[in-house]
Design a protein around this motif. Structure first.
Motif, PDB file in Angstrom:
ATOM      1  N   ALA A   1     -99.220  16.250  26.169  1.00  0.00           N
ATOM      2  CA  ALA A   1     -99.662  15.571  26.880  1.00  0.00           C
ATOM      3  C   ALA A   1    -101.505  15.613  26.746  1.00  0.00           C
ATOM      4  O   ALA A   1    -102.190  14.612  26.800  1.00  0.00           O
ATOM      5  CB  ALA A   1     -99.125  15.541  28.269  1.00  0.00           C
ATOM      6  N   SER A   2    -101.679  16.892  26.676  1.00  0.00           N
ATOM      7  CA  SER A   2    -103.225  17.355  26.502  1.00  0.00           C
ATOM      8  C   SER A   2    -103.822  16.734  25.139  1.00  0.00           C
ATOM      9  O   SER A   2    -104.594  16.148  25.272  1.00  0.00           O
ATOM     10  CB  SER A   2    -103.440  18.782  26.999  1.00  0.00           C
ATOM     11  OG  SER A   2    -104.793  19.138  26.325  1.00  0.00           O
ATOM     12  N   ASP A   3    -103.038  16.919  24.233  1.00  0.00           N
ATOM     13  CA  ASP A   3    -103.257  16.545  22.709  1.00  0.00           C
ATOM     14  C   ASP A   3    -103.384  15.085  22.738  1.00  0.00           C
ATOM     15  O   ASP A   3    -104.410  14.282  22.236  1.00  0.00           O
ATOM     16  CB  ASP A   3    -102.333  17.188  21.835  1.00  0.00           C
ATOM     17  CG  ASP A   3    -102.323  18.573  21.796  1.00  0.00           C
ATOM     18  OD1 ASP A   3    -103.402  19.108  21.918  1.00  0.00           O
ATOM     19  OD2 ASP A   3    -101.470  18.953  21.010  1.00  0.00           O
ATOM     20  N   ASN A   4    -102.610  14.161  23.249  1.00  0.00           N
ATOM     21  CA  ASN A   4    -102.631  12.808  23.162  1.00  0.00           C
ATOM     22  C   ASN A   4    -103.746  12.445  24.049  1.00  0.00           C
ATOM     23  O   ASN A   4    -104.472  11.345  23.561  1.00  0.00           O
ATOM     24  CB  ASN A   4    -101.109  12.378  24.078  1.00  0.00           C
ATOM     25  CG  ASN A   4     -99.777  12.423  23.308  1.00  0.00           C
ATOM     26  OD1 ASN A   4    -100.168  12.877  22.056  1.00  0.00           O
ATOM     27  ND2 ASN A   4     -98.707  12.315  23.701  1.00  0.00           N
ATOM     28  N   LEU A   5    -103.965  12.960  25.263  1.00  0.00           N
ATOM     29  CA  LEU A   5    -105.273  12.496  26.001  1.00  0.00           C
ATOM     30  C   LEU A   5    -106.242  12.667  25.262  1.00  0.00           C
ATOM     31  O   LEU A   5    -107.661  11.991  25.263  1.00  0.00           O
ATOM     32  CB  LEU A   5    -105.222  13.140  27.363  1.00  0.00           C
ATOM     33  CG  LEU A   5    -104.352  12.475  28.545  1.00  0.00           C
ATOM     34  CD1 LEU A   5    -104.414  13.161  29.789  1.00  0.00           C
ATOM     35  CD2 LEU A   5    -104.683  10.903  28.589  1.00  0.00           C
TER      36      LEU A   5
ATOM     37  N   ASP B   1    -109.586  13.173  33.634  1.00  0.00           N
ATOM     38  CA  ASP B   1    -108.203  13.291  33.369  1.00  0.00           C
ATOM     39  C   ASP B   1    -107.894  14.162  32.123  1.00  0.00           C
ATOM     40  O   ASP B   1    -106.967  15.057  32.195  1.00  0.00           O
ATOM     41  CB  ASP B   1    -107.406  11.904  33.106  1.00  0.00           C
ATOM     42  CG  ASP B   1    -107.481  10.996  34.401  1.00  0.00           C
ATOM     43  OD1 ASP B   1    -107.605  11.898  35.623  1.00  0.00           O
ATOM     44  OD2 ASP B   1    -107.474   9.871  34.384  1.00  0.00           O
ATOM     45  N   VAL B   2    -108.687  13.983  30.961  1.00  0.00           N
ATOM     46  CA  VAL B   2    -108.380  14.807  29.818  1.00  0.00           C
ATOM     47  C   VAL B   2    -108.929  15.985  30.147  1.00  0.00           C
ATOM     48  O   VAL B   2    -107.993  17.151  29.516  1.00  0.00           O
ATOM     49  CB  VAL B   2    -109.231  14.227  28.695  1.00  0.00           C
ATOM     50  CG1 VAL B   2    -109.343  15.167  27.415  1.00  0.00           C
ATOM     51  CG2 VAL B   2    -109.103  12.661  28.435  1.00  0.00           C
ATOM     52  N   MET B   3    -109.784  16.498  30.715  1.00  0.00           N
ATOM     53  CA  MET B   3    -110.087  17.835  31.205  1.00  0.00           C
ATOM     54  C   MET B   3    -109.195  18.503  32.162  1.00  0.00           C
ATOM     55  O   MET B   3    -108.635  19.642  31.752  1.00  0.00           O
ATOM     56  CB  MET B   3    -111.627  17.848  31.903  1.00  0.00           C
ATOM     57  CG  MET B   3    -112.813  17.535  30.856  1.00  0.00           C
ATOM     58  SD  MET B   3    -112.713  18.405  29.424  1.00  0.00           S
ATOM     59  CE  MET B   3    -113.012  19.957  29.947  1.00  0.00           C
ATOM     60  N   VAL B   4    -108.567  17.623  32.934  1.00  0.00           N
ATOM     61  CA  VAL B   4    -107.462  18.408  33.840  1.00  0.00           C
ATOM     62  C   VAL B   4    -106.254  18.596  33.039  1.00  0.00           C
ATOM     63  O   VAL B   4    -105.686  19.930  33.022  1.00  0.00           O
ATOM     64  CB  VAL B   4    -107.366  17.324  34.961  1.00  0.00           C
ATOM     65  CG1 VAL B   4    -106.017  17.683  35.827  1.00  0.00           C
ATOM     66  CG2 VAL B   4    -108.326  17.450  35.967  1.00  0.00           C
TER      67      VAL B   4
ATOM     68  N   SER C   1    -106.260  19.197  29.823  1.00  0.00           N
ATOM     69  CA  SER C   1    -106.332  20.352  28.989  1.00  0.00           C
ATOM     70  C   SER C   1    -106.283  21.743  29.915  1.00  0.00           C
ATOM     71  O   SER C   1    -105.754  22.782  29.286  1.00  0.00           O
ATOM     72  CB  SER C   1    -107.935  20.185  28.322  1.00  0.00           C
ATOM     73  OG  SER C   1    -108.189  21.242  27.636  1.00  0.00           O
ATOM     74  N   GLN C   2    -107.053  21.753  30.828  1.00  0.00           N
ATOM     75  CA  GLN C   2    -106.940  23.048  31.645  1.00  0.00           C
ATOM     76  C   GLN C   2    -105.418  23.227  32.029  1.00  0.00           C
ATOM     77  O   GLN C   2    -104.997  24.552  32.104  1.00  0.00           O
ATOM     78  CB  GLN C   2    -107.893  23.050  32.910  1.00  0.00           C
ATOM     79  CG  GLN C   2    -109.250  23.049  32.411  1.00  0.00           C
ATOM     80  CD  GLN C   2    -109.530  24.308  31.848  1.00  0.00           C
ATOM     81  OE1 GLN C   2    -109.329  25.300  32.303  1.00  0.00           O
ATOM     82  NE2 GLN C   2    -110.222  24.298  30.754  1.00  0.00           N
ATOM     83  N   LYS C   3    -104.630  22.374  32.397  1.00  0.00           N
ATOM     84  CA  LYS C   3    -103.266  22.674  32.847  1.00  0.00           C
ATOM     85  C   LYS C   3    -102.704  23.150  31.497  1.00  0.00           C
ATOM     86  O   LYS C   3    -101.844  24.235  31.893  1.00  0.00           O
ATOM     87  CB  LYS C   3    -102.549  21.206  33.200  1.00  0.00           C
ATOM     88  CG  LYS C   3    -102.894  21.111  34.665  1.00  0.00           C
ATOM     89  CD  LYS C   3    -101.995  19.750  35.238  1.00  0.00           C
ATOM     90  CE  LYS C   3    -102.378  19.215  36.632  1.00  0.00           C
ATOM     91  NZ  LYS C   3    -101.552  18.155  36.966  1.00  0.00           N
ATOM     92  N   ALA C   4    -102.865  22.591  30.778  1.00  0.00           N
ATOM     93  CA  ALA C   4    -102.062  22.994  29.443  1.00  0.00           C
ATOM     94  C   ALA C   4    -102.427  24.505  28.911  1.00  0.00           C
ATOM     95  O   ALA C   4    -101.594  25.284  28.626  1.00  0.00           O
ATOM     96  CB  ALA C   4    -102.393  22.113  28.205  1.00  0.00           C
TER      97      ALA C   4
END
Length: 99
Positions: free
Chosen positions: A47-51, A65-68, A70-73
């Protein structure tokens, strides 16, 4: 980290609700929980890669949204690695025990 904590609570809940009666059943249960946990970590990475790809291509996605994502991943992967390290340490400690 939510995913990692949810996985830990799922492990506790599943072990309390259905206590396996044989070692084979316990092994299958542990394997399925481990597999599900790793799949969830992978899903957060994808999901992080897709965003990130959408943002790089100029598509309409919010930077936060991308940063969130990325941080979750990143946090779920870090938590998974820490759990793995603790399991390896425990295994090594058991192997060093004298019988």
């Amino acid at each position: 980290m939510d995913v990692a904590l949810n996985n830990v609570s799922n492990i506790k809940a599943s072990s309390i609700q259905t206590a396996p009666t044989t070692p084979y059943e316990a092994q299958k249960s542990f394997a399925s929980v481990l597999k599900e946990s790793i799949e969830k970590v992978n899903e957060s990475q994808v999901a992080s890669d897709n965003l990130t790809t959408k943002l790089a291509n100029g598509e309409d996605v919010e930077l936060h949204d991308v940063m969130v994502a990325s941080q979750k991943a990143s946090i779920t992967l870090s938590a998974t690695l820490e759990v793995r390290n603790k399991v390896v340490e425990a295994y090594q400690e058991v192997m060093r025990m004298n019988i």
